[in-house]
Design an enzyme around this catalytic site. Structure first.
Site, PDB file in Angstrom:
ATOM      1  N   GLY A 260       1.330  -1.183  -0.151  1.00  0.00           N
ATOM      2  CA  GLY A 260       0.292   0.027   0.185  1.00  0.00           C
ATOM      3  C   GLY A 260       1.002   1.457   0.323  1.00  0.00           C
ATOM      4  O   GLY A 260       0.797   2.228  -0.621  1.00  0.00           O
TER       5      GLY A 260
ATOM      6  N   GLU B  31      -2.539  -6.834   1.365  1.00  0.00           N
ATOM      7  CA  GLU B  31      -2.031  -7.352   2.862  1.00  0.00           C
ATOM      8  C   GLU B  31      -2.573  -7.082   3.255  1.00  0.00           C
ATOM      9  O   GLU B  31      -1.829  -6.816   4.781  1.00  0.00           O
ATOM     10  CB  GLU B  31      -0.298  -6.773   2.605  1.00  0.00           C
TER      11      GLU B  31
ATOM     12  N   GLY C 233       5.935  -3.496  -9.501  1.00  0.00           N
ATOM     13  CA  GLY C 233       4.839  -3.825  -9.496  1.00  0.00           C
ATOM     14  C   GLY C 233       4.049  -3.415  -8.526  1.00  0.00           C
ATOM     15  O   GLY C 233       3.178  -2.052  -8.638  1.00  0.00           O
ATOM     16  N   ASP C 234       4.757  -2.957  -7.532  1.00  0.00           N
ATOM     17  CA  ASP C 234       4.312  -1.584  -6.496  1.00  0.00           C
ATOM     18  C   ASP C 234       4.191  -0.649  -7.541  1.00  0.00           C
ATOM     19  O   ASP C 234       3.333   0.331  -7.693  1.00  0.00           O
ATOM     20  CB  ASP C 234       4.169  -1.597  -5.698  1.00  0.00           C
TER      21      ASP C 234
HETATM   22  O1  RIB Z   1       5.770  -5.460  -3.146  1.00  0.00           O
HETATM   23  C1  RIB Z   1       6.775  -5.582  -2.644  1.00  0.00           C
HETATM   24  C2  RIB Z   1       6.512  -5.050  -0.740  1.00  0.00           C
HETATM   25  O2  RIB Z   1       5.947  -6.248  -0.666  1.00  0.00           O
HETATM   26  C3  RIB Z   1       7.813  -5.257  -0.061  1.00  0.00           C
HETATM   27  O3  RIB Z   1       7.766  -3.345  -0.149  1.00  0.00           O
HETATM   28  C4  RIB Z   1       7.573  -5.579   1.547  1.00  0.00           C
HETATM   29  O4  RIB Z   1       7.136  -4.484   2.603  1.00  0.00           O
HETATM   30  C5  RIB Z   1       5.888  -6.509   1.007  1.00  0.00           C
HETATM   31  O5  RIB Z   1       5.269  -5.855   1.359  1.00  0.00           O
END
Ligand code: RIB
Length: 296
Positions: free
Chosen positions: A41, A138, A243-244
């Site tokens: 997030g 998450e 990906g984030d």
């Molecule tokens: O997507 C990467 C993230 O996954 C990391 O920063 C770690 O905290 C996990 O949540």
């Protein structure tokens, strides 16, 4: 300026680097250790903020030193943290081993699992004020479902990055405007054994983008045509957070249309792997534009 509401996790990443990833039962001497801000997030919120979005984050940290550090960091990145609650207990952490651009991650959710539907209700105004709502897995699934309900109530598109992947109820999948699994999450979520993944993409035109690491992203346009946005060549040092970055960028650029948003998100994701730490390589808007300009 796109207004992005991120409902999601906030972690401190405890990162070791090693020549290779350890095997089961093996002890390996590592080469380095560092702590970096992370959590899917928070990463997506920072990615969007660096690219010029107006970002609010809804989440929880623990009442500890990591929580305080992460809040200060998010604020310095320009993320609105007024709706991040500090709760009793530990801030979420991720134990990450990085080797040659790859990684292995164990997440201990801690405070992230205290983000409840009632936190979201208390912050309902933030849904009304957003252009797009972005979430991941998450945080508790019932909170994700509630985010979907509030996004729907306020007529806002929900972008769900189904990571880490779990089987999701069909009702939730139906309420999502855009689902963004990577190739592994796609299999967990959607693909029937032996099914043609292209057909599965075509079945959800304009609603599903599958990322595939350095190969780029695949999606079907609203009129059903399949598109492949190839990956950009870069020197990868740490793929954590790629990906984030993709998702934060996708939410930011969604008003430009899906094709253009995917192209920019792909470029942002590529740049993100060129530095250490989940947020280390996330580009600013100027950096992204310069990169895309150099590829034109
Ligand atoms: O997507 C990467 C993230 O996954 C990391 O920063 C770690 O905290 C996990 O949540």
């Amino acid at each position: 300026m796109t207004r992005v509401l991120v409902v999601g996790s906030i972690n401190m990443d405890l990162v070791t680097s090693a020549r290779r990833l350890p095997q089961l039962g093996e002890t390996l001497l590592g080469e380095g250790f560092a702590t970096y801000p992370g959590g899917k997030g928070a990463n997506q919120a920072v990615a969007a903020a660096r690219l010029g979005a107006q970002v609010a984050l809804l989440g929880c940290v623990g009442n500890d030193a990591f929580g305080r550090q992460l809040l200060a960091h998010l604020e310095a990145e320009g993320v609105d943290i007024r709706r991040v609650a500090t709760v009793d207990g530990s801030t979420g952490i991720a134990a990450i081993t990085v080797s040659g651009g790859d990684n292995a991650i164990v997440v201990v959710p801690g405070a992230n699992h205290q983000l409840t539907p009632s936190h979201l209700d208390a912050a309902e105004q933030a849904f009304a004020e957003a252009d797009v709502v972005l979430t991941q897995l998450e945080i508790p699934l019932e909170t994700v479902r509630h985010a979907a309900l509030l996004a729907q109530r306020h007529g806002k598109p929900l972008l769900l990055n189904p990571a880490p992947a779990v089987a999701l109820p069909e009702a939730l999948l139906q309420s999502v405007a855009l689902l963004t699994p990577n190739e592994h999450e796609f299999l967990t979520l959607l693909a029937q054994p032996d099914a043609d993944w292209r057909a599965q993409l075509a079945e959800r035109p304009g609603k599903l983008v599958m990322t595939h690491g350095k190969h780029g992203a695949y999606f079907a346009l609203k009129r059903g045509e399949l598109r492949h946005q190839p990956g950009f060549e870069v020197q990868a040092v740490d793929s954590t957070g790629a990906g984030d970055t993709f998702n934060g960028a996708l939410a930011t650029f969604l008003p430009l249309g899906l094709e253009e948003a995917v192209r920019r998100a792909n470029a942002a994701g590529a740049l993100s792997v060129t530095r250490h730490g989940a947020q280390g390589g996330m580009p600013t808007l100027a950096e992204l534009e310069a990169f895309l300009g150099s590829k034109a």
